[in-house]
Design a protein around this motif. Structure first.
Motif, short mmCIF file in Angstrom:
data_model
loop_
_atom_site.label_atom_id
_atom_site.label_comp_id
_atom_site.label_asym_id
_atom_site.label_seq_id
_atom_site.Cartn_x
_atom_site.Cartn_y
_atom_site.Cartn_z
N LEU B 64 0.84 -1.49 0.16
CA LEU B 64 0.08 0.26 0.08
C LEU B 64 1.36 0.63 0.16
N GLU B 65 0.08 2.12 0.00
CA GLU B 65 1.23 3.70 -0.92
C GLU B 65 0.48 4.76 -0.63
N ILE B 99 6.49 6.24 1.39
CA ILE B 99 5.62 6.05 1.80
C ILE B 99 4.87 4.28 1.73
N ARG B 100 4.93 3.71 2.54
CA ARG B 100 5.04 1.94 1.95
C ARG B 100 3.94 1.34 3.30
N LYS B 101 2.74 0.73 2.93
CA LYS B 101 3.20 -0.06 4.02
C LYS B 101 2.76 -1.61 3.64
N PHE B 124 13.09 3.93 7.24
CA PHE B 124 12.64 4.08 8.54
C PHE B 124 11.31 3.34 8.53
N PHE B 125 11.74 2.71 9.66
CA PHE B 125 10.25 1.68 9.75
C PHE B 125 9.42 2.07 11.45
N ILE B 126 7.63 2.62 10.62
CA ILE B 126 7.13 2.11 11.88
C ILE B 126 6.04 1.66 11.93
N LEU B 179 7.04 1.39 5.97
CA LEU B 179 8.71 2.00 5.18
C LEU B 179 8.60 3.01 4.59
N ILE B 180 9.43 4.37 5.55
CA ILE B 180 9.50 5.11 4.91
C ILE B 180 10.73 5.12 4.29
N GLU B 181 11.10 5.31 2.42
CA GLU B 181 12.12 4.80 2.38
C GLU B 181 12.54 6.32 1.16
N GLY B 182 13.92 6.92 2.02
CA GLY B 182 14.57 7.83 1.34
C GLY B 182 15.94 8.37 0.05
#
Lengths: 184, 185
Positions: B64-65, B99-101, B124-126, B179-182
């Motif tokens: 999911l995004e 920003i993906r789930k 970065f993980f939430i 997961l926030i990926e930069g």
């Protein structure tokens, strides 16, 4: 030999009661004695034997011989119109809870026809289904067909840029045994 | 540097020197409890509020995004950029985030064509209590390295390496992680 031929989502053939049931049971029993190693990548997680051509178990080697029997190869030629070399790969596979194989097309040099001979029965909700995809321009777009593994049945399909398939995750504590590989 | 969002311990000069050294030697660094806990809770809430949309191409990915100006703004904050520039020892020109789930059945696959566009990336993980057997682990193929989801975990990779997110299996039930990926240029 009675077979069902389908053209969608891509050419494949299903043969139920492929062998004598007694023989199928023997094959399963012998296969369970083989060593299964965990295989994992981005695409899959399941357990697999080495190529059964090299198995010390005669029954398993005999199964491969039956696939290479002239009458069976003739039947495959009649169905798929592909000339086969008489060479075959064959691996025992075991999928257990959480194991899966994500969508891919199997294309690799020399692989002409893929086959999966099922040695377990799985029902709706168990997972472990074979999914065949409709595709366009080498991109799988939609699940075109779902098949629950049925003991002693074999499915064969042509390996092409359309042959996208997957094995859905096994969701319960079942053991899904099969022998799968490719005719070259 | 003024501590606004990054955990104070990572703003200590000695620690920063240590991070720089690790990045120089190994090309990657993993920093747990990266953000100040109140800031972490804030982005966690924001990410829970936003609407995610399903994205999938069967033979490439499933997740999911969402787009969030708020979260983007947080990551593009002066303090965060300054921190990255300091530890990476470079001037950042371009910066983009996704920003993906990921939940049960999601994955990404390795693709040759998908060689990372930029050399430097971060994750970065939430999440809450992620069990390693759920899947969702990020594998860096060429580096032979696995980064597991964990709450408030920040990971920087300096060299390009193809990566994939391992299929999330039924053991994760209804749990998921963001997961926030930069990507930095």
């Amino acid at each position: 030999m009675k077979f069902e031929k389908f053209s969608k989502p891509f050419k494949h053939v299903l043969i139920k009661d492929f062998l004598d049931e007694k023989d199928a049971k023997k094959i399963l029993k012998e296969l369970q004695k083989e060593k299964f190693e965990l295989k994992e990548s981005d695409l899959f997680r399941f357990k697999q034997t080495k190529d059964l051509k090299f198995s010390k178990r005669e029954i398993l080697r005999g199964f491969l011989e039956s696939l290479l029997d002239k009458s069976f190869l003739d039947l495959l030629f009649e169905i798929f119109g592909k000339k086969l070399s008489g060479k075959i790969d064959a691996f025992g596979s075991l999928y257990e809870n959480t194991d899966y194989l994500l969508p891919h097309d199997d294309r690799l040099e020399k692989r002409k026809i893929a086959y999966i001979y099922y040695l377990s029965d799985l029902k709706n909700g168990d997972g472990g289904e074979l999914l065949l995809y409709n595709s366009k321009n080498k991109i799988p777009l939609k699940i075109g067909k779902k098949l629950n593994p049925k003991f002693n049945s074999i499915i064969l399909f042509e390996v092409s840029e359309k042959s996208f398939h997957s094995v859905s995750e096994v969701l319960k504590n079942n053991k899904r045994y099969a022998i799968a590989g490719w005719f070259h | 540097m003024v501590s606004l969002m990054i955990n104070k311990i990572y703003l200590n000069d000695k620690i920063i020197q240590g991070i720089k050294k690790e990045l120089k030697e190994k090309n990657f660094v993993l920093l747990d409890s990266f953000f100040d806990s109140s800031f972490y809770e804030k982005i966690k809430k924001e990410s829970a509020r936003e609407e995610f949309k399903k994205k999938f191409v069967y033979n490439k990915y499933s997740f999911l995004e969402m787009q969030s100006k708020k979260i983007e703004k947080d990551f593009l904050s002066a303090q965060f950029i300054e921190f990255l520039e300091e530890v990476l020892n470079l001037k950042i020109k371009n910066f983009e985030i996704s920003i993906r789930k990921f939940g049960h059945g999601d994955y990404t696959l390795l693709h040759d064509s998908e060689k990372e566009k930029s050399k430097i990336g971060f994750l970065f993980f939430i999440c809450d209590d992620w069990n390693l057997n759920f899947g969702g682990n990020v594998f860096y193929k060429e580096k032979n390295l696995i980064v597991n989801p964990k709450e408030n975990r920040f990971f920087v990779m300096k060299k390009s390496s193809r990566k994939f997110v391992k299929y999330l299996n039924n053991k994760c039930g209804k749990k998921n992680f963001v997961l926030i990926e930069g990507r930095v240029n």
